[in-house]
Write a protein that holds these residues in place. Structure first.
Motif, short mmCIF file in Angstrom:
data_model
loop_
_atom_site.label_atom_id
_atom_site.label_comp_id
_atom_site.label_asym_id
_atom_site.label_seq_id
_atom_site.Cartn_x
_atom_site.Cartn_y
_atom_site.Cartn_z
N LYS A 91 0.83 -1.21 0.00
CA LYS A 91 0.00 0.00 0.00
C LYS A 91 0.87 1.26 0.00
CE LYS A 91 -4.27 -1.77 1.91
NZ LYS A 91 -5.31 -1.62 2.92
N GLU A 92 1.95 1.22 0.79
CA GLU A 92 2.86 2.37 0.82
C GLU A 92 3.51 2.59 -0.54
OE1 GLU A 92 5.54 1.62 4.07
OE2 GLU A 92 3.97 1.89 5.56
N GLN A 93 3.93 1.50 -1.20
CA GLN A 93 4.53 1.61 -2.52
C GLN A 93 3.52 2.12 -3.54
OE1 GLN A 93 6.16 -2.28 -3.25
NE2 GLN A 93 7.98 -1.89 -2.00
N LYS A 94 2.28 1.67 -3.41
CA LYS A 94 1.21 2.12 -4.31
C LYS A 94 1.00 3.63 -4.13
CE LYS A 94 -3.45 0.65 -5.66
NZ LYS A 94 -4.59 -0.22 -5.28
N LEU A 95 1.04 4.08 -2.90
CA LEU A 95 0.89 5.51 -2.63
C LEU A 95 2.07 6.30 -3.20
CD1 LEU A 95 -0.43 5.88 1.02
CD2 LEU A 95 -1.46 6.78 -1.06
N LEU A 96 3.27 5.78 -2.99
CA LEU A 96 4.46 6.49 -3.47
C LEU A 96 4.53 6.51 -5.00
CD1 LEU A 96 7.13 5.18 -0.93
CD2 LEU A 96 6.11 7.47 -1.04
N ALA A 97 3.97 5.49 -5.63
CA ALA A 97 4.00 5.40 -7.09
C ALA A 97 3.02 6.37 -7.75
CB ALA A 97 3.69 3.98 -7.55
N GLN A 98 2.09 6.88 -6.98
CA GLN A 98 1.11 7.82 -7.54
C GLN A 98 1.80 9.14 -7.87
OE1 GLN A 98 -2.19 7.18 -8.25
NE2 GLN A 98 -1.52 5.10 -7.79
N PRO A 99 1.43 9.76 -9.01
CA PRO A 99 2.02 11.06 -9.33
C PRO A 99 1.66 12.09 -8.26
CG PRO A 99 0.42 10.37 -11.00
CD PRO A 99 0.49 9.30 -9.98
N GLN A 100 2.64 12.88 -7.90
CA GLN A 100 2.41 13.89 -6.86
C GLN A 100 1.68 15.10 -7.45
OE1 GLN A 100 3.13 13.33 -3.64
NE2 GLN A 100 3.74 11.30 -4.33
N ARG A 101 0.65 15.51 -6.73
CA ARG A 101 -0.12 16.69 -7.16
C ARG A 101 -0.10 17.70 -6.02
NH1 ARG A 101 -3.39 12.81 -9.78
NH2 ARG A 101 -2.98 12.85 -11.99
N THR A 102 -0.88 18.71 -6.17
CA THR A 102 -0.92 19.74 -5.13
C THR A 102 -1.49 19.14 -3.85
OG1 THR A 102 -3.13 20.46 -5.75
CG2 THR A 102 -1.27 21.53 -6.86
N SER A 103 -1.12 19.72 -2.73
CA SER A 103 -1.54 19.18 -1.45
C SER A 103 -3.05 19.30 -1.25
CB SER A 103 -0.81 19.88 -0.30
OG SER A 103 -1.09 21.26 -0.34
N SER A 104 -3.70 20.22 -1.93
CA SER A 104 -5.14 20.38 -1.75
C SER A 104 -5.92 19.19 -2.29
CB SER A 104 -5.63 21.68 -2.41
OG SER A 104 -5.37 21.60 -3.81
N SER A 105 -5.37 18.51 -3.30
CA SER A 105 -6.09 17.37 -3.86
C SER A 105 -5.60 16.04 -3.29
CB SER A 105 -5.96 17.36 -5.38
OG SER A 105 -4.61 17.15 -5.73
N SER A 106 -4.60 16.04 -2.42
CA SER A 106 -4.03 14.79 -1.93
C SER A 106 -5.02 13.96 -1.12
CB SER A 106 -2.75 15.04 -1.14
OG SER A 106 -3.05 15.79 0.02
N ALA A 107 -5.86 14.57 -0.32
CA ALA A 107 -6.83 13.82 0.47
C ALA A 107 -7.81 13.11 -0.45
CB ALA A 107 -7.57 14.74 1.43
N GLU A 108 -8.24 13.81 -1.48
CA GLU A 108 -9.18 13.20 -2.44
C GLU A 108 -8.50 12.05 -3.18
OE1 GLU A 108 -11.42 14.44 -6.55
OE2 GLU A 108 -11.03 16.00 -5.08
#
Length: 183
Positions: A91-108
């Motif tokens: 799960k951590e690797q899956k999260l890290l593999a996601q493209p980073q976006r602005t912090s406002s959309s990270s929760a979504e």
């Protein structure tokens, strides 16, 4: 005091007998867990889990050899410990593999990332127990048909039939859920 007496007293709730059982078998549990591949820095956690399970299920012990039963608990605790660790790492690797976006959309994004896990969980929880338990034991705990039959106290043919029906019901539920989500 012989082991059979200790077990009987521990089953009757005598804490001193339970503690003595731990003291007798602590080294055996740690040694077997280590031989099963538990890292030395995880031995204390795994053996603690074994003795917690032992305490919870000691009243069910009715076999001839206590050590055989203890080995089975140790093996299951070892497998469970590393499965949990592997799932968390995945799960951590899956999260890290996601493209980073602005912090406002990270929760979504975080919520959407595990949406399919949530849908599957809800669909499984909606199944009747007689279908849910074999499905969980087979796919999430990797038990064999014979083991599932033993755990649930049902016949081998019943296990096979319930797994087949559970998969059918789960498929229908997931299709319906997908249509509700998309529609």
């Amino acid at each position: 005091m012989i082991e059979a007496e200790l077990i009987l007293k521990a089953q009757q709730g005598e804490k001193e007998a339970y503690i003595e059982l731990i003291q007798i078998h602590q080294r055996t549990v740690e040694k077997f867990a280590f031989q099963c591949g538990v890292h030395s820095n995880d031995l204390a956690d795994v053996s603690q889990e074994v003795f917690v399970k032992l305490y919870r299920f000691l009243h069910q012990f009715k076999q001839d050899r206590f050590t055989t039963w203890l080995y089975k608990i140790t093996l299951n605790a070892t497998r469970d410990y590393y499965r949990k660790e592997q799932r968390q790492q995945a799960k951590e690797q899956k999260l890290l593999a996601q493209p980073q976006r602005t912090s406002s959309s990270s929760a979504e994004e975080f919520m959407l990332l595990f949406e399919e896990d949530r849908l599957l969980h809800h669909a499984i929880q909606a199944l009747d127990e007689k279908y849910r338990y074999p499905l969980i034991l087979y796919y999430f705990h990797e038990l064999k048909y014979e083991e599932i039959a033993e755990v649930l106290n049902i016949s081998l043919s019943t296990v096979k039939m319930r797994l087949l029906r559970a998969k059918e019901k789960l498929k229908v539920a997931l299709i319906q859920e997908g249509n509700v989500e998309n529609g």
